[in-house]
Design an enzyme around this catalytic site. Structure first.
Site, PDB file in Angstrom:
ATOM      1  N   ASP A  90       0.809  -1.220   0.000  1.00  0.00           N
ATOM      2  CA  ASP A  90       0.000   0.000   0.000  1.00  0.00           C
ATOM      3  C   ASP A  90       0.845   1.273   0.000  1.00  0.00           C
ATOM      4  OD1 ASP A  90      -2.652  -0.845  -0.169  1.00  0.00           O
ATOM      5  OD2 ASP A  90      -2.831  -1.176   1.996  1.00  0.00           O
ATOM      6  N   ARG A 115       0.560  -1.582   7.597  1.00  0.00           N
ATOM      7  CA  ARG A 115       1.110  -0.364   6.990  1.00  0.00           C
ATOM      8  C   ARG A 115       2.057   0.393   7.934  1.00  0.00           C
ATOM      9  NH1 ARG A 115      -2.690   3.285   3.311  1.00  0.00           N
ATOM     10  NH2 ARG A 115      -0.582   3.795   2.592  1.00  0.00           N
ATOM     11  N   ARG A 160     -10.012   5.700  10.718  1.00  0.00           N
ATOM     12  CA  ARG A 160      -8.563   5.566  10.842  1.00  0.00           C
ATOM     13  C   ARG A 160      -7.984   6.564  11.856  1.00  0.00           C
ATOM     14  NH1 ARG A 160      -6.510   2.818   6.087  1.00  0.00           N
ATOM     15  NH2 ARG A 160      -8.093   1.273   5.601  1.00  0.00           N
ATOM     16  N   HIS A 189     -11.392   7.262   4.445  1.00  0.00           N
ATOM     17  CA  HIS A 189     -10.463   8.391   4.588  1.00  0.00           C
ATOM     18  C   HIS A 189     -11.183   9.648   4.117  1.00  0.00           C
ATOM     19  CE1 HIS A 189      -6.509   5.883   4.226  1.00  0.00           C
ATOM     20  NE2 HIS A 189      -6.600   6.356   5.459  1.00  0.00           N
ATOM     21  N   CYS A 289      -4.969   9.515  -3.371  1.00  0.00           N
ATOM     22  CA  CYS A 289      -4.240   8.588  -2.500  1.00  0.00           C
ATOM     23  C   CYS A 289      -2.803   8.404  -2.964  1.00  0.00           C
ATOM     24  CB  CYS A 289      -4.901   7.222  -2.488  1.00  0.00           C
ATOM     25  SG  CYS A 289      -6.588   7.205  -1.908  1.00  0.00           S
TER      26      CYS A 289
HETATM   27  N1  ARG Z   1      -5.332   0.062   0.997  1.00  0.00           N
HETATM   28  C1  ARG Z   1      -5.065   1.364   1.512  1.00  0.00           C
HETATM   29  C2  ARG Z   1      -5.612   1.462   2.928  1.00  0.00           C
HETATM   30  O1  ARG Z   1      -6.680   0.975   3.159  1.00  0.00           O
HETATM   31  C3  ARG Z   1      -5.654   2.432   0.657  1.00  0.00           C
HETATM   32  C4  ARG Z   1      -5.284   3.809   1.090  1.00  0.00           C
HETATM   33  C5  ARG Z   1      -5.957   4.884   0.301  1.00  0.00           C
HETATM   34  N2  ARG Z   1      -5.425   6.137   0.627  1.00  0.00           N
HETATM   35  C6  ARG Z   1      -6.108   7.288   0.764  1.00  0.00           C
HETATM   36  N3  ARG Z   1      -5.441   8.378   0.940  1.00  0.00           N
HETATM   37  N4  ARG Z   1      -7.419   7.311   0.787  1.00  0.00           N
HETATM   38  O2  ARG Z   1      -5.004   2.008   3.801  1.00  0.00           O
END
Ligand code: ARG
Length: 296
Positions: A90, A115, A160, A189, A289
């Site tokens: 990612d 991550r 998040r 996000h 992203c």
């Molecule tokens: N697979 C990544 C996650 O879920 C995607 C991140 C997408 N990033 C963003 N800035 N919306 O963390």
């Protein structure tokens, strides 16, 4: 978006309407950080878009990412690259690597252990690039949830980013920070639910596009109050991550499939440029992203 310019009754109607010409809006060149998706795949599931059981095509992801990179270069933007880390599929989603403003880089602290190593990797890059790096105390996923609109910082929470990091951001950057709570797991996000259209203008002129249903009632009240002239996009356009876009004040790089948003932007005198990142969408990410703005 050559294909879309001639498509559909809406666009045809617009062509004859007395629109403010796109030439009136002023684009400014920017500096962005990107990460080639050399190691992109979907091997775990941390958002509803991800299906590790389905195959991914890394070379197609790279090819699509190259087209985004090329689009930025064609617009005159400066692009910096960070080395992609093996085992960090990612990492291509650079927006999550931190938030920069005034030469300060507020580092990311990821929600999911998969991550986590990206946080220090991006902080090292910022340090080497001459930013003053602030190590975060609280969980936050960088520009994914922290967005600058004029002089105001919009900060997302719900899935998040820990709301306590919003206070941290306020202290670090000494700006007004407005907290917004996300309620739809597909728009986990802030940058999947809001697009900043003219990032550099003062607050009075600054504008955004957003998906109302991605926010709770307080969030909607706040957005209506602060941005009465905002573009409200359709669920269909948001569902291809159409809002996950990058604007220089005039040119707005968006998902090619966000046809309605394309038309809404043209009506307002913006110049949308569509790119296809379908492979990266399998990871739940789009244009924004893949892009972290460097503000020195
Ligand atoms: N697979 C990544 C996650 O879920 C995607 C991140 C997408 N990033 C963003 N800035 N919306 O963390």
């Amino acid at each position: 978006m050559a294909g879309l310019a001639s498509a559909g009754p809406t666009t045809a109607g617009l062509a004859s309407a007395p629109l403010r010409s796109a030439g009136e809006r002023q684009g400014n060149t920017r500096r962005y950080l990107m990460c080639r998706p050399d190691h992109f795949t979907v091997s775990y599931r941390i958002n509803p878009w991800m299906h590790p059981e389905d195959p991914t095509d890394t070379s197609l992801a790279v090819q699509q990412w190259e087209s985004l990179h090329a689009a930025y270069l064609a617009l005159g933007h400066d692009i910096e690259l960070i080395e992609p880390g093996a085992g960090l599929p990612d990492m291509v989603f650079a927006a999550n690597g931190g938030f920069t403003l005034d030469g300060i880089a507020y580092g990311a602290k990821f929600t999911h252990p998969e991550r986590a190593p990206e946080g220090p990797a991006y902080m090292d890059w910022f340090r080497d690039a001459g930013f003053r790096v602030i190590e975060p105390e609280f969980v936050n996923e960088g520009e994914g949830d922290i967005m600058l609109v004029g002089d105001t910082i919009l900060a997302g929470t719900g899935f998040r980013t820990d709301p306590r990091s919003h206070d941290e951001v306020r202290r670090v950057f000494d700006r007004e920070v407005l907290s917004l709570t996300l309620v739809n797991p597909s728009f986990y996000h802030l940058d999947t639910a809001i697009s900043v259209l003219d990032p550099l203008s003062g607050d009075a002129a600054a504008n955004i596009a957003y998906l109302p249903e991605a926010f709770d009632a307080d969030g909607n009240r706040l957005l209506e109050q602060r941005y009465p002239d905002a573009i409200r996009v359709s669920t269909e356009d948001a569902a291809v991550l159409g809002l996950n876009s990058i604007s220089d004040g005039r040119n707005v790089v968006i998902a090619a499939r966000a046809v309605g948003f394309d038309a809404q932007l043209r009506e307002r005198g913006y110049h949308p440029i569509g790119v296809d990142l379908s492979e990266l969408l399998l990871g739940g990410g789009g244009v924004k992203c893949c892009t972290l703005e460097l503000r020195s």
